[in-house]
Design an enzyme around this catalytic site. Structure first.
Site, PDB file in Angstrom:
ATOM      1  N   ASN A  26     -76.176 -31.565   5.269  1.00 33.80           N
ATOM      2  CA  ASN A  26     -75.265 -30.892   6.204  1.00 33.80           C
ATOM      3  C   ASN A  26     -73.815 -31.203   5.852  1.00 33.80           C
ATOM      4  O   ASN A  26     -72.948 -30.321   5.919  1.00 33.80           O
ATOM      5  CB  ASN A  26     -75.577 -31.306   7.643  1.00 33.80           C
ATOM      6  CG  ASN A  26     -76.732 -30.522   8.229  1.00 33.80           C
ATOM      7  OD1 ASN A  26     -76.607 -29.336   8.499  1.00 33.80           O
ATOM      8  ND2 ASN A  26     -77.882 -31.182   8.395  1.00 33.80           N
ATOM      9  N   ARG A  65     -77.776 -43.598  13.964  1.00 31.20           N
ATOM     10  CA  ARG A  65     -77.513 -44.777  14.794  1.00 31.20           C
ATOM     11  C   ARG A  65     -77.193 -44.311  16.207  1.00 31.20           C
ATOM     12  O   ARG A  65     -76.483 -43.316  16.390  1.00 31.20           O
ATOM     13  CB  ARG A  65     -76.305 -45.576  14.270  1.00 31.20           C
ATOM     14  CG  ARG A  65     -76.446 -46.077  12.857  1.00 31.20           C
ATOM     15  CD  ARG A  65     -77.439 -47.194  12.708  1.00 31.20           C
ATOM     16  NE  ARG A  65     -77.161 -48.339  13.563  1.00 31.20           N
ATOM     17  CZ  ARG A  65     -77.981 -49.367  13.733  1.00 31.20           C
ATOM     18  NH1 ARG A  65     -79.158 -49.365  13.118  1.00 31.20           N
ATOM     19  NH2 ARG A  65     -77.657 -50.375  14.511  1.00 31.20           N
ATOM     20  N   HIS A  92     -78.576 -31.794  15.947  1.00 34.46           N
ATOM     21  CA  HIS A  92     -79.877 -32.372  16.264  1.00 34.46           C
ATOM     22  C   HIS A  92     -80.944 -31.330  15.933  1.00 34.46           C
ATOM     23  O   HIS A  92     -80.800 -30.156  16.298  1.00 34.46           O
ATOM     24  CB  HIS A  92     -79.936 -32.753  17.748  1.00 34.46           C
ATOM     25  CG  HIS A  92     -81.235 -33.419  18.112  1.00 34.46           C
ATOM     26  ND1 HIS A  92     -81.503 -34.717  17.759  1.00 34.46           N
ATOM     27  CD2 HIS A  92     -82.324 -32.959  18.754  1.00 34.46           C
ATOM     28  CE1 HIS A  92     -82.720 -35.028  18.180  1.00 34.46           C
ATOM     29  NE2 HIS A  92     -83.238 -33.985  18.792  1.00 34.46           N
ATOM     30  N   THR A 152     -71.920 -36.779  24.080  1.00 31.28           N
ATOM     31  CA  THR A 152     -71.594 -37.498  25.311  1.00 31.28           C
ATOM     32  C   THR A 152     -72.433 -38.775  25.330  1.00 31.28           C
ATOM     33  O   THR A 152     -73.225 -39.023  24.425  1.00 31.28           O
ATOM     34  CB  THR A 152     -71.909 -36.634  26.547  1.00 31.28           C
ATOM     35  OG1 THR A 152     -73.287 -36.239  26.485  1.00 31.28           O
ATOM     36  CG2 THR A 152     -71.020 -35.402  26.607  1.00 31.28           C
ATOM     37  N   LEU A 178     -77.888 -39.812  24.926  1.00 34.38           N
ATOM     38  CA  LEU A 178     -78.357 -39.482  23.575  1.00 34.38           C
ATOM     39  C   LEU A 178     -78.852 -38.031  23.493  1.00 34.38           C
ATOM     40  O   LEU A 178     -79.689 -37.615  24.293  1.00 34.38           O
ATOM     41  CB  LEU A 178     -79.497 -40.436  23.188  1.00 34.38           C
ATOM     42  CG  LEU A 178     -80.069 -40.246  21.779  1.00 34.38           C
ATOM     43  CD1 LEU A 178     -79.066 -40.690  20.726  1.00 34.38           C
ATOM     44  CD2 LEU A 178     -81.384 -40.992  21.623  1.00 34.38           C
ATOM     45  N   ASP A 179     -78.340 -37.304  22.497  1.00 33.47           N
ATOM     46  CA  ASP A 179     -78.774 -35.934  22.220  1.00 33.47           C
ATOM     47  C   ASP A 179     -78.616 -35.001  23.418  1.00 33.47           C
ATOM     48  O   ASP A 179     -79.439 -34.102  23.653  1.00 33.47           O
ATOM     49  CB  ASP A 179     -80.223 -35.913  21.691  1.00 33.47           C
ATOM     50  CG  ASP A 179     -80.352 -36.660  20.363  1.00 33.47           C
ATOM     51  OD1 ASP A 179     -79.377 -36.660  19.609  1.00 33.47           O
ATOM     52  OD2 ASP A 179     -81.418 -37.244  20.114  1.00 33.47           O
TER      53      ASP A 179
HETATM   54  C1  GAR Z   1     -80.860 -33.175   9.755  1.00 41.04           C
HETATM   55  O1  GAR Z   1     -82.030 -32.431   9.916  1.00 41.04           O
HETATM   56  C2  GAR Z   1     -80.243 -33.488  11.106  1.00 41.04           C
HETATM   57  O2  GAR Z   1     -80.409 -32.459  12.039  1.00 41.04           O
HETATM   58  C3  GAR Z   1     -81.006 -34.712  11.506  1.00 41.04           C
HETATM   59  O3  GAR Z   1     -81.138 -35.449  10.329  1.00 41.04           O
HETATM   60  C4  GAR Z   1     -81.166 -34.575   9.211  1.00 41.04           C
HETATM   61  C5  GAR Z   1     -80.123 -35.038   8.231  1.00 41.04           C
HETATM   62  O4  GAR Z   1     -80.202 -34.315   7.033  1.00 41.04           O
HETATM   63  N1  GAR Z   1     -80.319 -35.443  12.529  1.00 41.04           N
HETATM   64  C6  GAR Z   1     -80.928 -36.156  13.463  1.00 41.04           C
HETATM   65  O5  GAR Z   1     -82.131 -36.273  13.530  1.00 41.04           O
HETATM   66  C7  GAR Z   1     -79.994 -36.809  14.452  1.00 41.04           C
HETATM   67  N2  GAR Z   1     -80.718 -37.341  15.560  1.00 41.04           N
HETATM   68  P1  GAR Z   1     -78.969 -34.320   6.027  1.00 41.04           P
HETATM   69  O6  GAR Z   1     -78.620 -35.787   5.773  1.00 41.04           O
HETATM   70  O7  GAR Z   1     -79.508 -33.686   4.784  1.00 41.04           O
HETATM   71  O8  GAR Z   1     -77.837 -33.559   6.642  1.00 41.04           O
END
Ligand code: GAR
Length: 213
Positions: free
Chosen positions: A17, A94, A112, A144, A147-148
């Site tokens: 991302n 984290r 998320h 906020t 969480l999530d």
């Molecule tokens: C992504 O799918 C993101 O939505 C998720 O981790 C992955 C990171 O991928 N985030 C979470 O689960 C946050 N709670 P990336 O490092 O390739 O962007």
């Protein structure tokens, strides 16, 4: 020309991302610059990619701190040294302290991998499959203290297929994350988002939902 907005991106691993945001920021000429990519894991693969692209990188290793508060304090110092207008959590795994979240209120975005408020927390795709959901997706939201949760900026929905497993579903959702996250960050740096209570409006009337197959 308006001042360039300064973006700091936090990652824990792969950073796909983050890559999508860095690339679209440059190729589309946003009024913004990704000034640093920081990680809680010094070995995060995304750090090497960012460094190759000439983006500043840094690590604040959570294992070196005795408490969540101490780690978040050190992380805040590293972030604030960059004077960011926006802090982007991109696979940053984290849980953040209330003090951290309060410090960046209104300029802290997260993605998320679920259609919030469904499935906060971990293993979102497995849980969606176990629940028998026919639609899954991803959510970009302002962070906020809870969480999530937090005001939703954009969501992408994908159809769950009968033969999906966790990996195949995650891959299709991730492809949509790479669409909605750069879009949401672009709206933020262009000043196109209006936060009204728990609602986030795109001032230009752009579609904040993506329905993929
Ligand atoms: C992504 O799918 C993101 O939505 C998720 O981790 C992955 C990171 O991928 N985030 C979470 O689960 C946050 N709670 P990336 O490092 O390739 O962007």
């Amino acid at each position: 020309m308006p001042a360039m907005k300064r973006i700091v991106i936090l990652i824990s691993g792969r950073g796909s991302n983050m890559q999508a945001i860095v690339e679209r920021c440059r190729s589309e000429g946003w009024p913004a610059e990704v000034v640093a990519v920081l990680s809680n894991r010094p070995g995060a693969a995304g750090l090497a990619w960012a460094a190759q692209q000439g983006v500043g990188t840094g690590a604040v290793d959570h294992k070196a701190y005795a408490s969540r508060e101490a780690f978040d304090g050190a992380l805040m110092q590293a972030i604030d040294a960059q004077a960011p207008d926006l802090v982007v959590l991109a696979g940053f795994m984290r849980v953040l302290t209330p003090a951290f979240v309060a410090h960046y209120a209104g300029r802290l975005l997260n993605i998320h991998p679920s259609l919030l408020p469904a499935f906060p927390g971990l293993h979102t795709h497995r849980r969606a499959l176990e629940t028998g959901c026919k639609v899954a997706g991803a959510t970009v939201h302002f962070v906020t203290a809870e969480l999530d949760h937090g005001p939703i900026v954009a969501q992408a929905a994908v159809a769950v297929r009968p033969d999906d497993d966790e990996d195949s579903l995650a891959a299709r959702v991730l492809a949509q994350e790479h669409v909605i996250y750069p879009q949401a960050v672009r709206w933020f740096v262009e000043g196109a988002l209006a936060l009204e209570g728990n609602q986030v409006r795109q001032r230009g009337g752009a579609e904040q939902a993506v329905l993929a197959s």
